[in-house]
Scaffold this motif. Structure first.
Motif, PDB file in Angstrom:
ATOM      1  N   GLN A   1      71.823  49.893  55.383  1.00 29.23           N
ATOM      2  CA  GLN A   1      70.535  49.356  55.631  1.00 29.23           C
ATOM      3  C   GLN A   1      70.058  48.638  54.476  1.00 29.23           C
ATOM      4  O   GLN A   1      69.249  47.664  54.587  1.00 29.23           O
ATOM      5  N   CYS A   2      70.377  48.959  53.181  1.00 33.79           N
ATOM      6  CA  CYS A   2      69.676  48.342  51.913  1.00 33.79           C
ATOM      7  C   CYS A   2      70.331  47.376  51.386  1.00 33.79           C
ATOM      8  O   CYS A   2      69.579  46.544  50.786  1.00 33.79           O
ATOM      9  N   GLY A   3      71.697  47.023  51.346  1.00 38.89           N
ATOM     10  CA  GLY A   3      72.512  45.972  50.942  1.00 38.89           C
ATOM     11  C   GLY A   3      72.656  45.886  49.490  1.00 38.89           C
ATOM     12  O   GLY A   3      73.269  45.090  49.089  1.00 38.89           O
ATOM     13  N   ALA A   4      72.574  47.240  48.900  1.00 37.01           N
ATOM     14  CA  ALA A   4      72.762  47.219  47.368  1.00 37.01           C
ATOM     15  C   ALA A   4      74.127  47.250  47.294  1.00 37.01           C
ATOM     16  O   ALA A   4      74.605  46.943  46.131  1.00 37.01           O
TER      17      ALA A   4
ATOM     18  N   HIS B   1      76.382  49.071  43.918  1.00 37.38           N
ATOM     19  CA  HIS B   1      75.550  50.365  44.053  1.00 37.38           C
ATOM     20  C   HIS B   1      75.442  50.834  45.182  1.00 37.38           C
ATOM     21  O   HIS B   1      75.581  50.308  46.421  1.00 37.38           O
ATOM     22  N   VAL B   2      75.336  52.169  45.254  1.00 38.20           N
ATOM     23  CA  VAL B   2      75.008  52.795  46.770  1.00 38.20           C
ATOM     24  C   VAL B   2      73.753  53.376  46.782  1.00 38.20           C
ATOM     25  O   VAL B   2      73.229  54.086  45.869  1.00 38.20           O
ATOM     26  N   GLY B   3      72.963  52.550  47.557  1.00 35.36           N
ATOM     27  CA  GLY B   3      71.769  52.919  47.792  1.00 35.36           C
ATOM     28  C   GLY B   3      71.187  53.624  48.796  1.00 35.36           C
ATOM     29  O   GLY B   3      70.333  54.615  48.664  1.00 35.36           O
TER      30      GLY B   3
ATOM     31  N   ASN C   1      69.026  42.765  53.020  1.00 33.15           N
ATOM     32  CA  ASN C   1      69.050  43.263  51.606  1.00 33.15           C
ATOM     33  C   ASN C   1      67.520  43.957  51.085  1.00 33.15           C
ATOM     34  O   ASN C   1      66.625  43.126  51.479  1.00 33.15           O
ATOM     35  N   ILE C   2      67.365  45.064  50.774  1.00 37.37           N
ATOM     36  CA  ILE C   2      65.977  45.666  50.523  1.00 37.37           C
ATOM     37  C   ILE C   2      65.984  45.830  48.966  1.00 37.37           C
ATOM     38  O   ILE C   2      66.665  46.123  48.293  1.00 37.37           O
TER      39      ILE C   2
END
Length: 161
Positions: free
Chosen positions: A44-47, A37-39, A133-134
């Motif tokens: 920053q997000c870890g997706a 996934h592209v978050g 990871n958020i």
């Protein structure tokens, strides 16, 4: 255009890409592996966590050309050979380690790296490892519980949140 050749989830692939093609774009648009996934597109997000030569990498921060010759693993490659969920994926399902599911592929890939390095991590070690990871839905409690369960630890005394 540059030709890149790599092994993705055990299968050799070769494609022509422009020099600025990100791994997220390559996987999603060229190989149709949409589990990455592209978050945030800013690392920053870890997706978008994938494995490149056995190392966790945020695919939005890597050009496809940088993976030329590499072994790449995505969430689609995590399932067992018969298509059933692997132990980490099953633990996420069993212990409600996901809600909307957007961060889940990155969390599972990160958990796989952690458990490879540290087969029986503590709660603190898991939380520390997941720092990149958020998750906006779960509050992380059940994600941590799922990873502990995937490592074979008894989580029956941990209350659900």
């Amino acid at each position: 255009m540059t030709k890149v050749t790599m092994t993705v989830n055990g299968k050799s692939v070769s494609k022509e890409v422009s020099g600025n093609t990100l791994m997220t774009e390559f996987l999603r648009d060229e190989l149709h592996l949409t589990g990455t996934h592209v978050g945030c597109d800013t690392s920053q997000c870890g997706a978008c966590v994938i494995h490149v030569d056995g190392v966790s990498v945020k695919a939005c921060s890597m050009f496809a050309a940088e993976a030329d010759g590499a072994e790449v693993g995505t969430i689609e490659g995590q399932a067992n050979a018969d298509g059933s969920l692997n132990v980490i994926q099953q633990a996420f399902q069993d212990h409600h380690g996901l809600q909307c599911g957007f961060c889940t592929p990155g969390m599972v890939m990160t958990a796989a790296s952690l458990l490879k390095e540290n087969p029986r991590p503590t709660e603190h070690e898991i939380r520390d490892y997941l720092e990149g990871n958020i998750c906006r839905c779960t509050g992380y409690h059940n994600i941590v519980k799922a990873i502990m369960a995937a490592s074979g630890q008894d989580v029956s005394g941990i209350a659900a949140e």
